[in-house]
Write an enzyme that holds these catalytic residues in place. Structure first.
Site, PDB file in Angstrom:
ATOM      1  N   SER A   1      -2.009 -37.113  74.932  1.00 32.46           N
ATOM      2  CA  SER A   1      -2.591 -38.187  75.724  1.00 32.46           C
ATOM      3  C   SER A   1      -1.516 -39.203  76.118  1.00 32.46           C
ATOM      4  O   SER A   1      -0.552 -38.836  76.783  1.00 32.46           O
ATOM      5  CB  SER A   1      -3.741 -38.834  74.939  1.00 32.46           C
ATOM      6  OG  SER A   1      -4.516 -39.651  75.777  1.00 32.46           O
TER       7      SER A   1
ATOM      8  N   ASP B   1     -11.042 -32.098  80.618  1.00 27.74           N
ATOM      9  CA  ASP B   1     -10.584 -33.316  79.946  1.00 27.74           C
ATOM     10  C   ASP B   1     -11.112 -34.555  80.659  1.00 27.74           C
ATOM     11  O   ASP B   1     -10.873 -34.742  81.851  1.00 27.74           O
ATOM     12  CB  ASP B   1      -9.060 -33.344  79.928  1.00 27.74           C
ATOM     13  CG  ASP B   1      -8.478 -34.384  78.971  1.00 27.74           C
ATOM     14  OD1 ASP B   1      -9.023 -35.499  78.896  1.00 27.74           O
ATOM     15  OD2 ASP B   1      -7.480 -34.069  78.307  1.00 27.74           O
TER      16      ASP B   1
ATOM     17  N   HIS C   1     -10.812 -33.671  75.145  1.00 26.87           N
ATOM     18  CA  HIS C   1      -9.518 -34.291  75.401  1.00 26.87           C
ATOM     19  C   HIS C   1      -8.431 -33.629  74.564  1.00 26.87           C
ATOM     20  O   HIS C   1      -8.469 -33.684  73.336  1.00 26.87           O
ATOM     21  CB  HIS C   1      -9.626 -35.779  75.076  1.00 26.87           C
ATOM     22  CG  HIS C   1      -8.403 -36.560  75.383  1.00 26.87           C
ATOM     23  ND1 HIS C   1      -7.662 -36.379  76.526  1.00 26.87           N
ATOM     24  CD2 HIS C   1      -7.778 -37.544  74.682  1.00 26.87           C
ATOM     25  CE1 HIS C   1      -6.638 -37.231  76.525  1.00 26.87           C
ATOM     26  NE2 HIS C   1      -6.684 -37.929  75.414  1.00 26.87           N
TER      27      HIS C   1
END
Length: 523
Positions: free
Chosen positions: A241, A463, A491
């Site tokens: 991320s 995602d 995610h």
């Protein structure tokens, strides 16, 4: 929007890697009352810049986080001293960046360290490393990786154990999450504007000239100090991320120091603040639509079927007029419900939790809504918060050179509400804190990692927080990026399936780059 760890180990890893590099929700003002102290945990003596890390055993860290150490793993802690401002290291002012090193008793043919960052910004790499040390059966790292690398986690400057920034009180955090995600009247909107202005000013009053030093570029330079402190010639890194942005920045600054980088859940550094926020609105809207499709097809597991979107929309409307009271006296306002929805979309396993939570509201039970929301917010049972959101605000705003005006945000709120009905307005409002941020800005670079070896960029088609479209864009920007696709939900991808694990592990261990165009199935 950050995502934080759950309190059960099996879900812990999936949750902590979901700390997304998102825009922030709307913040209430900081009265500076009742702010929870940040837990420092185990910390080695202050380090000296440019020296090797002085490790000491710290088994109390996994004990505090999980209740035990992972079988066959040893845990050592240290810190590395870094200049507060890498542009002026001669000032002598430093931060101590806390680290943990996890080593398996079955380690052999050691390659070096695998440096990890779970995202946020604001996520603790120390906590994440502990969670993933429990192995692949619990969502952690495969034995093939822990047998060849020391796992090194760090809390970036301003985060967790590393000179943490804390300028939002517990009371203000509660007010923030409870606030309407889409204030429609002008009076409601201006009230939220005033709250955001005051919280930004409160952080400025407390930290003033330090604020630009929490930027991503400063943290990326810290990573190279960590590389030197642990004795590695080159960096092997797993960034999830926001950690992809940190890794991409490192690759641009230190291309000759890269051994292997896995960037999972890509942020597109070339997007400006507005474009990045809109892409997230689109990503969450798409993920929510995927949830509603699943709900309709799995009515036995989804009590709000067949119209899950209608059920959530109705729940938000009813909460505005008559919110259900939770077990601790908090009211399940539209804000808390919205946070629960966001929270549930980070993992596919959260879909069933969301359906149950929304259904519970219909019978006056808000327990599951608050369970989901508190997981996201990192709110403890005693009402205290970590400094996750304080750090998130500081990093995001230090990185942002072009925050929109209040008038522009009001315009986008209406436009995005039409395009992304559930998430658009809230993501527009999420830009407000940086509009008022008082610190100087320090934008990260957005160019090629010239001279770096191949870098693997992993994307998940469903995602919500770092939309799949970012994957190819980041790979293209770096110039040496190779896309690996997981056709899954939630995610980030690693280590979700054997296909993903085989591709990533082969690269980390043997530097075998996944074949071009490789797409891994959902399961």
């Amino acid at each position: 929007m950050p995502r934080t760890p759950r309190l059960v180990l099996a879900a812990l890893v999936a949750a902590v890697i979901a700390t997304a590099g998102c825009t922030l929700p709307v913040f209430a003002p900081d009265d500076s009352d009742g702010a929870a102290p940040v837990t420092t945990g185990s910390k080695a003596p202050p380090a000296v810049p440019g020296t090797q890390a002085q490790w000491r055993s710290c088994p109390e860290v996994p004990q505090q986080l999980v209740g035990r150490a992972a079988s066959g793993m040893t845990y050592d802690c240290a810190s590395v001293a870094v200049p507060r401002n890498w542009a002026a290291p001669q000032s002598g002012e430093t931060y101590d960046v806390a680290m943990i090193r996890i080593r398996s008793a079955t380690q052999h043919d050691r390659i070096g360290s695998l440096l990890v960052n779970p995202g946020g910004p604001g996520g603790s790499g120390i906590d994440y490393s502990v969670y993933v040390s429990f192995g692949q059966a619990l969502g952690g790292l495969p034995t093939e990786v822990t047998d060849r690398f020391d796992i090194v986690g760090f809390d970036p400057r301003g985060v967790g154990r590393s000179d943490p920034i804390k300028c939002i009180s517990n009371k203000d955090q509660d007010a923030t999450f409870a606030a309407a995600p889409d204030p429609e009247t002008e009076a409601e909107f201006q009230e939220v504007v005033a709250l955001n202005k005051r919280v930004a000013e409160g952080c400025g009053q407390k930290y003033g000239p330090q604020l630009p030093f929490f930027s991503t570029e400063q943290a990326a330079r810290d990573m190279d100090a960590i590389r030197a402190a642990v004795g590695d010639q080159k960096t092997t890194y797993l960034g999830l991320s926001y950690g992809t942005l940190l890794g991409a920045t490192y690759a641009q600054l230190f291309p000759d120091k890269v051994r292997a980088l896995v960037l999972d859940g890509a942020i597109n550094p070339k997007q400006d603040f507005i474009a990045g926020s809109e892409s997230q609105a689109k990503g969450f809207e798409r993920a929510f639509t995927n949830f509603t499709t699943w709900c309709k097809a799995n009515a036995a597991k989804c009590p709000i079927a067949p119209d899950a979107r209608g059920a959530v929309t109705d729940a938000l409307a009813k909460a505005e007029a008559s919110p259900v009271e939770g077990p601790d006296g908090r009211e399940a306002t539209p804000g808390w419900i919205f946070v629960a929805v966001i929270s549930s979309l980070y993992t596919e396993s959260g879909w069933q939790q969301l359906a149950k939570a929304v259904d519970g509201l219909q019978t006056g039970d808000a327990d599951d809504i608050f369970d989901l929301a508190d997981q996201y917010a990192d709110r403890k049972p005693d009402g205290s918060y970590s400094n996750l959101f304080d750090a998130n605000l500081a990093v995001n705003c230090a990185d942002t050179a072009g925050a929109p005006t209040v008038e522009k945000i009001r315009q986008l709120q209406g436009e995005w509400r039409k395009k992304y009905p559930l998430f658009g307005a809230a993501l527009a409002m999420g830009m407000l804190p940086c509009t008022f941020w008082p610190g100087a800005r320090d934008p990260y670079p957005a160019g090629a990692a010239t001279g770096a070896p191949p870098i693997v960029v992993v994307g998940t088609t469903g995602d919500p927080a770092t939309p799949y479209e970012n994957t190819a864009e980041l790979a293209k920007m770096l110039g040496t990026g190779q896309v690996l696709t997981w056709e899954g939900e939630g995610h980030t991808a690693y280590p979700s399936t054997k296909c993903i694990v085989d591709a990533v592990d082969g690269y980390l261990i043997d530097l075998r780059v996944p074949k071009e165009g490789l797409r891994c199935p959902p399961r």
